[in-house]
Scaffold this active site. Structure first.
Site, PDB file in Angstrom:
ATOM      1  N   LYS A  83       0.845  -1.195   0.000  1.00 20.36           N
ATOM      2  CA  LYS A  83       0.000   0.000   0.000  1.00 20.36           C
ATOM      3  C   LYS A  83       0.881   1.245   0.000  1.00 20.36           C
ATOM      4  O   LYS A  83       1.908   1.286   0.682  1.00 20.36           O
ATOM      5  CB  LYS A  83      -0.910  -0.017   1.236  1.00 20.36           C
ATOM      6  CG  LYS A  83      -1.993   1.056   1.242  1.00 20.36           C
ATOM      7  CD  LYS A  83      -2.955   0.835   2.396  1.00 20.36           C
ATOM      8  CE  LYS A  83      -4.078   1.866   2.387  1.00 20.36           C
ATOM      9  NZ  LYS A  83      -5.067   1.598   3.473  1.00 20.36           N
ATOM     10  N   SER A 158      -9.719   2.005   2.144  1.00 22.95           N
ATOM     11  CA  SER A 158      -8.669   2.737   1.451  1.00 22.95           C
ATOM     12  C   SER A 158      -7.630   1.837   0.792  1.00 22.95           C
ATOM     13  O   SER A 158      -6.817   2.314   0.010  1.00 22.95           O
ATOM     14  CB  SER A 158      -7.986   3.697   2.431  1.00 22.95           C
ATOM     15  OG  SER A 158      -7.329   3.000   3.462  1.00 22.95           O
ATOM     16  N   SER A 182     -10.740  -0.278   6.093  1.00 25.57           N
ATOM     17  CA  SER A 182      -9.944  -0.169   4.866  1.00 25.57           C
ATOM     18  C   SER A 182      -9.269  -1.449   4.393  1.00 25.57           C
ATOM     19  O   SER A 182      -8.779  -1.508   3.279  1.00 25.57           O
ATOM     20  CB  SER A 182      -8.878   0.919   5.038  1.00 25.57           C
ATOM     21  OG  SER A 182      -9.478   2.185   5.083  1.00 25.57           O
TER      22      SER A 182
END
Length: 473
Positions: A83, A158, A182
Site C-alpha cells: 500500500k 482505502s 480499509s
C-alpha cells in the site's frame, strides 16, 4: 491456458509449494505477474508505482539462494504489492497526496521489511485515497482505482488498489491498513479476503501515533490460507511499537481445519439497525445455511453499539490532528476537503468530546466482551452498500437515510474497529448484476487463528474466491 494465467490464478500457498519443490522458479512467477500487470493495470489503475526491473533482479537472487541450499523464508519467491502509505526504501511513497508526489524514503516500514526478510518480492505500490481517508480510492496524484468486476464502479478503499490488484491476479499477496474498514471494505467490493487483525498484532513503525489502537496494518489475499501465511510473516513483537503483541506468529501456520459443531454464532444482518442495501442483506442471508452445515448454531443477536458513532469520530479526529496538523497549517491548499474536515474536527472538538469518547469506548468494549462469552463469532455485512460509481466520492444516502459525513456509510466497519476485535472479510457471493459481496466475521479478542479457521471453512464450502473478473477486450 497460458503459463501466465495458470500461475496468476494459483494461491500464494500453492505457488510457495511449487517453488520450494523446484517445479517453479521465482523468476517464472514474477514474470507471469508482471505480464498480468501489463494486461490489467491500464483498466483498473491499481498499481501506481512499478519496479519490474527490481522485481526480476530480486527473483533472480531468490533463485540463486535456493540453488545454493539456503533456508527459504515463509514468503520465498512470492510477489507482493505494498500500500502506498507504507515506506519502501528507494521506491516512491506518495500517501496519495500531492505533498508527497516525489517522495522517495530511505527506509522501509516495518511490515515491508518483514515481508522482504521472509523472501517476498516487491512488485510495486498500490493506490489509496489521500492519506488513506475514506473507503473510495481516488486521489489527485494517480486518479481513481476501478472495480475489476465492473469498471464503472469503485474498488472501495482505502486499500482499494491492493484489492483490485489481488482480484485481477496482478499479485498473490498485498498489505494494507484499516482504521474504519480499509482492509475489509475493498476486499468485499473486489471478492478477495482482507483481515483486520487485533491492534498490535502486526506492529507498526514508523508511525505518528504509536498508541493509536484504531489503525492497524494487516494482510490481504485471495484466500484465507494466504492471509494466514502473510500474517505469520508480519506478526510478532517489536520494541518500537508499544502495542505490539508478544505471541509467536508461527501459530498462524497451524492447521485451519476445525470442527465447528455446537459453536454459537451471532448473526447481525444490519449491526443493530444500520441502514443497509437489501442486496447486501440478501447475499448474506442466502449463505447462512453454510454455517448450519458446518454444525454451528446461528442466532440473531447483536451487541449494543450505543455511543460508537460519536466515540469513533472523536478519536479518529484526534488521530488525524496528530498526524496532519502540520500539513494543514503549511499546505492546506493541497489537501482534499474531507482530510481538512477530519483534521479540523480533531483540533477544534471540545476536550469533553474526547473524554466521553474514551468512556463510551470502554463501555462498548465491556459489553462486547460479555457478548462474546456467549458467542464465539459474529457475522454480518462488511459494507452497508454495494460498489458504487467510481466518479462518486462517497455515499450520501442509503435508502431513506442521509449520511452525515464521508465515512458515515462505513459504520459496519468502524464499529468493530472501535472494539479492537479481529474481523475478516470473506467472499460471500454475487448480486444478480455480478457484483461481489463479502461477509464480515468477527472473532473473540485477539483470537485471530480461530477467526481464520471459521473464515477458511466458509471459503472452502462456498468457493467464491475462484470467480475471477474477466479481462476487458
Amino acid at each position: 491456458m497460458t503459463i501466465e494465467s495458470t500461475l496468476c490464478e494459483m494461491s500464494a500457498v500453492a505457488l510457495r509449494g511449487e517453488i520450494a519443490a523446484g517445479r517453479l522458479s521465482a523468476r517464472e512467477v514474477v514474470s507471469a505477474h508482471l505480464a498480468r500487470i501489463d494486461a490489467w493495470n491500464p483498466h483498473v489503475n491499481a498499481v501506481v508505482t512499478l519496479d519490474a526491473e527490481g522485481a526480476m533482479a530480486a527473483a533472480a537472487q531468490a533463485d540463486e539462494r535456493q540453488a545454493g541450499g539456503h533456508a527459504l523464508g515463509l514468503l520465498h519467491g512470492l510477489p507482493i504489492v505494498h500500500k502506498d502509505s507504507f515506506l519502501t526504501a528507494g521506491m516512491r511513497t506518495t500517501y496519495g497526496s500531492p505533498l508527497y508526489r516525489d517522495f522517495v524514503p530511505e527506509r522501509d516500514s516495518l511490515i515491508v521489511s518483514r515481508e522482504r526478510a521472509a523472501g517476498a518480492i516487491t512488485l510495486g505500490k498500490t493506490n489509496l485515497p489521500e492519506f488513506g481517508a475514506g473507503s473510495q480510492t481516488f486521489n489527485k496524484v494517480f486518479g481513481a482505482t476501478r472495480n475489476p468486476y465492473d469498471l464503472r464502479l469503485t474498488a472501495g478503499g482505502s486499500s482499494g488498489g491492493a484489492a483490485a490488484a489481488l482480484a485481477t491476479g496482478m499479485a498473490p499477496l498485498a498489505d494494507g491498513t484499516d482504521m474504519g474498514g480499509s482492509l475489509r471494505n475493498p476486499a468485499s467490493f473486489c471478492n478477495v479476503v482482507g483481515l483486520r487483525p487485533s491492534p498490535g498484532r502486526v506492529p507498526q513503525w514508523p508511525t505518528a501515533s504509536p498508541y493509536n489502537t484504531l489503525t492497524v496494518a494487516g494482510p490481504m489475499a485471495r484466500t484465507v490460507a494466504d492471509v494466514a501465511l502473510l500474517l505469520a510473516a508480519t506478526a510478532g513483537s517489536d520494541a518500537r511499537d508499544p502495542l505490539a503483541i508478544e505471541q509467536d506468529p508461527a501459530r498462524f501456520l497451524d492447521s485451519l481445519e476445525r470442527d465447528f459443531h455446537g459453536v454459537r454464532i451471532a448473526y447481525a444482518p444490519t449491526w443493530g439497525g444500520l441502514p443497509t442495501e437489501p442486496a447486501v442483506e440478501q447475499a448474506l442471508a442466502l449463505r447462512l445455511p453454510v454455517f448450519a452445515d458446518l454444525g454451528a448454531h446461528v442466532e440473531l443477536a447483536c451487541p449494543d453499539f450505543a455511543g460508537a458513532d460519536a466515540a469513533f469520530q472523536a478519536l479518529r479526529g484526534q488521530t488525524f490532528a496528530v498526524g496532519y496538523e502540520a500539513a494543514l497549517r503549511e499546505n492546506r491548499h493541497l489537501l482534499k476537503d474531507t482530510v481538512i474536515w477530519n483534521v479540523e474536527l480533531g483540533l477544534q472538538q471540545a476536550a469533553a468530546a474526547v473524554v466521553q469518547a474514551e468512556r463510551d469506548r470502554a463501555a462498548l468494549f465491556a459489553r462486547m466482551h460479555a457478548f462474546m462469552q456467549t458467542y464465539e463469532f459474529m457475522i454480518g455485512p462488511v459494507s452497508q452498500v454495494l460498489p458504487f460509481p467510481v466518479e462518486q466520492e462517497t455515499v450520501s444516502r442509503i435508502g431513506d437515510a442521509a449520511m452525515q459525513n464521508y465515512i458515515d456509510w462505513m459504520r459496519s466497519g468502524y464499529y468493530l474497529s472501535l472494539t479492537g476485535h479481529p474481523a475478516i472479510s470473506v467472499p460471500c457471493g454475487f448480486t444478480a448484476e455480478g457484483l461481489p459481496v463479502g461477509i464480515q466475521i468477527v472473532g473473540r479478542y485477539r483470537q485471530e487463528h480461530a477467526l481464520l479457521q471459521l473464515a477458511h471453512a466458509f471459503e472452502q464450502a462456498t468457493q467464491y474466491w475462484r470467480r475471477a473478473p474477466a479481462l476487458p477486450n
